[in-house]
Motif scaffolding. Structure first.
Motif, mmCIF file in Angstrom:
data_model
loop_
_atom_site.group_PDB
_atom_site.id
_atom_site.type_symbol
_atom_site.label_atom_id
_atom_site.label_comp_id
_atom_site.label_asym_id
_atom_site.label_seq_id
_atom_site.Cartn_x
_atom_site.Cartn_y
_atom_site.Cartn_z
ATOM 1 N N GLU A 1 28.088 42.898 29.925
ATOM 2 C CA GLU A 1 28.194 41.986 28.786
ATOM 3 C C GLU A 1 29.422 41.094 28.928
ATOM 4 O O GLU A 1 29.375 39.897 28.622
ATOM 5 N N ARG B 1 34.326 42.058 21.715
ATOM 6 C CA ARG B 1 32.996 41.717 21.207
ATOM 7 C C ARG B 1 31.919 42.655 21.739
ATOM 8 O O ARG B 1 30.895 42.872 21.087
ATOM 9 N N SER C 1 31.376 47.450 19.218
ATOM 10 C CA SER C 1 31.309 47.294 17.772
ATOM 11 C C SER C 1 32.377 48.183 17.139
ATOM 12 O O SER C 1 32.166 49.358 16.867
ATOM 13 N N GLN D 1 27.312 40.229 22.877
ATOM 14 C CA GLN D 1 26.817 41.087 21.813
ATOM 15 C C GLN D 1 27.332 42.521 21.993
ATOM 16 O O GLN D 1 27.539 42.967 23.126
#
Length: 321
Positions: free
Chosen positions: A22, A66, A69, A205
């Protein structure tokens, strides 16, 4: 992966892979730096990113925040930043007639300390207890920080105008230091294409949460480190204390950090035990920022990374047979 249970090392490796993938969406051609960030996160350490402005230091740190979470806070270090802005301050509540503690920016899972060496040494030192012990003491009370807790600090080279060198005690709290370097030409072209559409960080995400990261870090502690590997780590660290080009060698904390980082390296390679190659892979990143070269070494342009690399190569590794 069950967030409340200790995951297997296979699950830990898969988790690390998802985080790295990610982050790689917005960090072009820096796979090694991304891997080090994830390694330090799982080793329960802190990371120092040092380089000239504009090469992606802040983006690298933000992309990690990011991808997880959790509670992420940014502290912009400036010359007028106060220690209480970092740790928190007690404020008198008129209605209750009592003092209440208002947490500072350090109370988060991931704290981005941007341009840390632009703040005064006193403000920089406000991080010491938090980074070493995972807590903040204020007005006779101790406040525990979240788990996981990781400081990612960026800094410009100290030769640049308006910066203060980090105190040795502060540098020693960072498990590893990395530099970004300028991107390769193809990576820079790709960056221009990807950023043409706006803020690329918005495309990152969350792929896990803070509880899963904390559980993965606990799983790493079970990776076996043989006595001969511990001897090897100490031999490398002792080499920094005896080397004629260094006037300050690495501390015992450096030995501990190198062992913890090597555990993660082993786990990400699919092993539940550490081998000498795991130690060598991270020795320069873990040790080089803690040592100070002599004046003669500086004049001869022998930098700490080169010296530490030579020490590692000169240290006899244990026989794996």
């Amino acid at each position: 992966m069950n967030q409340t249970a200790i995951p297997s090392l296979t699950e830990v490796s898969q988790l690390a892979g998802r985080i790295a993938a990610e982050m790689a969406r917005v960090i072009e051609g820096k796979d090694r730096q991304i891997r080090t960030v994830v390694t330090v996160l799982l080793a329960e350490g802190h990371l120092l990113i040092e380089d000239v402005p504009g090469v992606g230091k802040t983006v690298l740190a933000k992309s990690l925040g990011r991808a997880i979470s959790g509670d992420v806070k940014r502290i912009q270090f400036t010359p007028d930043l106060l220690p209480s802005d970092v740790t928190g301050v007690s404020v008198f509540n008129q209605s209750t007639r009592e003092f209440e503690f208002k947490p500072g920016g350090i109370f988060a899972h991931i704290v981005l300390g941007d341009e840390i060496n632009r703040a005064s040494p006193k403000t920089q030192s406000a991080l010491l207890e938090a980074m070493a012990e995972g807590q903040v003491s204020a007005d006779g009370h101790t406040y525990r920080l979240a788990e996981p807790f990781m400081v990612i600090a960026t800094q410009n080279p100290i030769e640049m105008e308006g910066t203060y060198p980090l105190p040795e005690a502060q540098r020693d709290r960072f498990m590893a230091r990395i530099t970004m370097g300028y991107p390769a030409r193809q990576a820079e072209v790709a960056m221009l294409e990807h950023h043409a559409g706006g803020d690329q960080l918005s495309t990152v995400q969350p792929v896990t949460d803070a509880a899963a990261v904390a559980a993965a870090a606990r799983a790493i502690r079970a990776v076996y480190v043989a006595p001969v590997i511990n001897d090897y780590i100490v031999a490398i660290v002792e080499g920094t204390r005896r080397h004629p080009d260094l006037r300050l060698g690495a501390s015992p904390r450096a030995s501990l950090h190198l062992m913890r980082a090597a555990r993660v390296e082993a786990a990400l390679a699919g092993r539940d035990y550490v081998i000498p190659e795991d130690v060598r892979a991270l020795a320069v990143e873990v040790l080089a920022h803690r040592v100070l070269p002599t004046v003669e070494a500086q004049v001869s342009r022998r930098d700490p990374e080169t010296i530490v690399r030579a020490i590692v190569e000169a240290t006899q590794a244990p026989n794996r047979g």
